[in-house]
Design a protein around this motif. Structure first.
Motif, PDB file in Angstrom:
ATOM      1  N   GLU A  53       0.793  -1.371   0.051  1.00 13.20           N
ATOM      2  CA  GLU A  53      -0.250  -0.003   0.037  1.00 13.20           C
ATOM      3  C   GLU A  53       0.804   1.326  -0.004  1.00 13.20           C
ATOM      4  N   GLU A  54       1.830   1.140   0.296  1.00 11.96           N
ATOM      5  CA  GLU A  54       3.101   2.243   0.354  1.00 11.96           C
ATOM      6  C   GLU A  54       4.515   1.898   0.037  1.00 11.96           C
ATOM      7  N   ALA A  55       5.380   3.015  -0.465  1.00  5.59           N
ATOM      8  CA  ALA A  55       6.825   2.496  -0.659  1.00  5.59           C
ATOM      9  C   ALA A  55       7.339   2.201   0.699  1.00  5.59           C
ATOM     10  N   THR A  60      11.965  -3.035   6.187  1.00  9.25           N
ATOM     11  CA  THR A  60      10.602  -3.459   6.158  1.00  9.25           C
ATOM     12  C   THR A  60      10.275  -4.352   4.843  1.00  9.25           C
ATOM     13  N   MET A  61      11.055  -4.309   3.843  1.00 11.47           N
ATOM     14  CA  MET A  61      10.615  -5.047   2.733  1.00 11.47           C
ATOM     15  C   MET A  61      11.241  -6.449   3.026  1.00 11.47           C
ATOM     16  N   GLN A  84      11.876  -9.464  -4.490  1.00  7.36           N
ATOM     17  CA  GLN A  84      11.544  -8.018  -4.539  1.00  7.36           C
ATOM     18  C   GLN A  84      11.748  -7.303  -5.705  1.00  7.36           C
ATOM     19  N   SER A  85      10.733  -6.525  -5.965  1.00  9.87           N
ATOM     20  CA  SER A  85      10.718  -5.840  -7.342  1.00  9.87           C
ATOM     21  C   SER A  85      10.506  -4.532  -7.265  1.00  9.87           C
ATOM     22  N   GLY A  86      11.600  -3.450  -6.941  1.00  6.82           N
ATOM     23  CA  GLY A  86      11.604  -2.199  -6.516  1.00  6.82           C
ATOM     24  C   GLY A  86      11.221  -2.182  -4.895  1.00  6.82           C
ATOM     25  N   ASN A  87      10.697  -0.917  -4.672  1.00  8.48           N
ATOM     26  CA  ASN A  87      10.474  -0.765  -3.267  1.00  8.48           C
ATOM     27  C   ASN A  87       9.025  -0.790  -2.907  1.00  8.48           C
ATOM     28  N   GLN A  88       8.072  -1.398  -3.676  1.00 11.28           N
ATOM     29  CA  GLN A  88       6.755  -1.345  -3.444  1.00 11.28           C
ATOM     30  C   GLN A  88       5.892  -2.521  -4.259  1.00 11.28           C
ATOM     31  N   ASP A  89       6.792  -3.418  -4.768  1.00 10.96           N
ATOM     32  CA  ASP A  89       6.218  -4.726  -5.351  1.00 10.96           C
ATOM     33  C   ASP A  89       7.034  -5.857  -4.823  1.00 10.96           C
ATOM     34  N   LEU A 221       2.260  -9.187   8.693  1.00  9.13           N
ATOM     35  CA  LEU A 221       2.923  -8.247   7.818  1.00  9.13           C
ATOM     36  C   LEU A 221       2.988  -7.191   8.592  1.00  9.13           C
ATOM     37  N   PRO A 222       4.142  -6.191   7.979  1.00  8.39           N
ATOM     38  CA  PRO A 222       4.290  -4.955   8.466  1.00  8.39           C
ATOM     39  C   PRO A 222       3.409  -3.904   7.757  1.00  8.39           C
ATOM     40  N   VAL A 223       2.966  -4.399   6.796  1.00  5.88           N
ATOM     41  CA  VAL A 223       2.390  -3.494   5.844  1.00  5.88           C
ATOM     42  C   VAL A 223       1.278  -4.195   5.083  1.00  5.88           C
ATOM     43  N   LYS A 224       0.191  -3.635   4.576  1.00  7.36           N
ATOM     44  CA  LYS A 224      -0.827  -4.216   3.709  1.00  7.36           C
ATOM     45  C   LYS A 224      -0.325  -4.262   2.376  1.00  7.36           C
TER      46      LYS A 224
END
Length: 454
Positions: A53-55, A60-61, A84-89, A221-224
């Motif tokens: 939901e956010e970078a 965190t990743m 990992q693919s980038g910082n948000q995917d 998970l730390p992020v949705k």
């Protein structure tokens, strides 16, 4: 009965030859028993793209990747790659499994809470370990342990609440509401807790228990995140890829044999090189079988490239020996030439490994898109080069030293065989000496005729 000459016996007794034979047998056994894990390209499966939901930052990743990896392995999926693919995917590759089977497991944040009269008594961070699930008919239960501090906190909230419901939520959804027993409501903390429930069928109970156990075991998970894309590769398409790769490999093998036959025109030189290349192939596949490394198209390309590099190294070594044989068969001189060839082989291998390691690193860190798809190529290339320089090339050198280099004793036997002997050098003789020797020879011949005339 097959007769084995002394040279062959000596070659088979060499430690490096024995090591190669043992490793080949172990590789064949592992391939026959464990098989070879096929990647998404060959076995079919799913490639799922998750969007956060956010970078996020790298820490965190890393937590997201760790939780997802633990969830899928706890769920029972071992043939999975999470990148990992980038910082948000995040890219999840699962061979042989449809996305519907794991969609809920992947997208579930995993937030766990236990409340008594709407007061939070436990959270997911309080869990220290999760025991095996139990399913009896349509009833299921998942025991788990909590920390001592969490047990005391739970005891304070539960004190005097015997018979009250303990509402257990997973991602704000009520999954279980067991009644609080008197043992847990006496104000004394306990570290053993259980979440349980019931479903309509035994299959649903099994699935629910597995899901609860997986989420509790892996943590939150730390992020949705959400599923932003799913692509599926059918097993039929993977079979076509596999057939194409097999045909390409056979054509490459025929091309190698043809080039070697044209160059050396001797089966005594061609067959060992071909056998060494096939040995490297078996050892690489054995490594993939033992480590459960996924064999995909990029890995197959790496194997073909490795075998081509190995043939090139063997040609260098063979040419070095043949070039020296034209001058001398002395063993120490030819062994020196083999060492010189080894320097070229090791330098080439070091250069290739140095080029492949960054590619493997970037592939693992970037995911399954772009350069990440070449990870299998880099890994199999490095493994093949290591197998070659430490196992198969030394055995090939032993073969040349044993069968292609003549010992001094053998040269002496060849030079002294037959009726032809090296004539002695004539010293310079005077005319009187030559005339006397000629007269003696004629007199000897006349006496011989007179004797036979009688």
């Amino acid at each position: 009965m097959v007769h084995i000459n002394q040279k062959t016996k000596d070659f088979l007794k060499r430690p490096r030859t024995i090591l190669l034979i043992v490793l080949l047998l172990l590789s064949v056994c592992s391939i026959a028993i464990n098989g070879i894990s096929e990647g998404l390209d060959l076995a079919g499966g799913s490639r799922i793209q998750l969007h956060l939901e956010e970078a996020v930052d790298q820490d965190t990743m890393d937590t997201v990747l760790s939780v997802l990896d633990k969830r899928l392995n706890t769920y029972g999926i071992s043939d999975v790659q999470i990148r990992q693919s980038g910082n948000q995917d995040v890219i999840v590759e699962i061979a042989g499994v449809s996305p519907d089977e794991v969609e809920n497991i992947i997208s579930t944040p995993g937030k766990f809470e236990a409340k008594i009269n709407n007061e939070t008594a436990l959270t997911g961070s309080d869990i220290t370990s999760v025991s095996s699930k139990t399913v009896t008919g349509t009833k299921w239960s998942v025991p788990f342990s909590i920390s001592t501090d969490a047990a005391n906190k739970f005891a304070q909230v539960a004190e005097g609440q015997a018979g009250a419901s303990v509402d257990m939520y997973l991602d704000d959804e009520l999954v279980s509401s067991p009644q609080l027993s008197g043992e847990l409501a006496n104000g004394v903390g306990t570290t053993d807790i259980e979440v349980s429930g019931g479903e309509s069928t035994e299959e649903e109970a099994q699935e629910k228990a597995t899901q609860i156990h997986t989420v509790l075991e892996s943590g939150a998970l730390p992020v949705k995140l959400s599923i932003s894309g799913v692509s599926t590769v059918s097993a039929q398409l993977g079979s076509q890829f596999e057939q194409g790769a097999l045909i390409a490999g056979l054509l490459a093998l025929f091309a190698i044999v043809g080039i070697l036959a044209f160059k050396y025109k001797s089966t005594k030189l061609v067959l060992p090189i071909v056998f060494t290349s096939l040995s490297e192939l078996i050892l690489i596949l054995g490594f993939a079988s033992v480590t459960s490394w996924n064999l995909d198209l990029s890995a197959i390309a790496g194997i073909i490239a490795t075998i081509g590099t190995g043939v090139d190294d063997q040609i260098v070594m063979t040419d070095e020996v043949l070039e020296r044989q034209d001058v001398s068969h002395r063993r120490n001189i030819v062994k020196t030439r083999i060492k010189d060839a080894y320097f070229i082989v090791y330098a080439s291998a070091a250069t290739l490994i140095a080029a492949m390691l960054p590619l493997a690193y970037v592939g693992f860190s970037r995911g399954s898109t772009g350069i990440g798809m070449l990870t299998g190529f880099a890994v199999t290339t490095v493994v093949g080069v290591i197998v070659g320089i430490f196992i198969t090339r030394p055995v090939f050198a032993d073969f040349m030293e044993t069968f292609l280099i003549k010992k001094p004793k053998d040269e002496m036997n060849v030079s002294h065989s037959g009726d032809d002997k090296k004539p002695k050098s004539d010293k310079k003789k005077g005319r009187k000496t030559i005339a006397r020797e000629k007269a003696e020879a004629e007199a000897k011949e006349q006496r011989k005729h007179r004797r036979f005339g009688r």
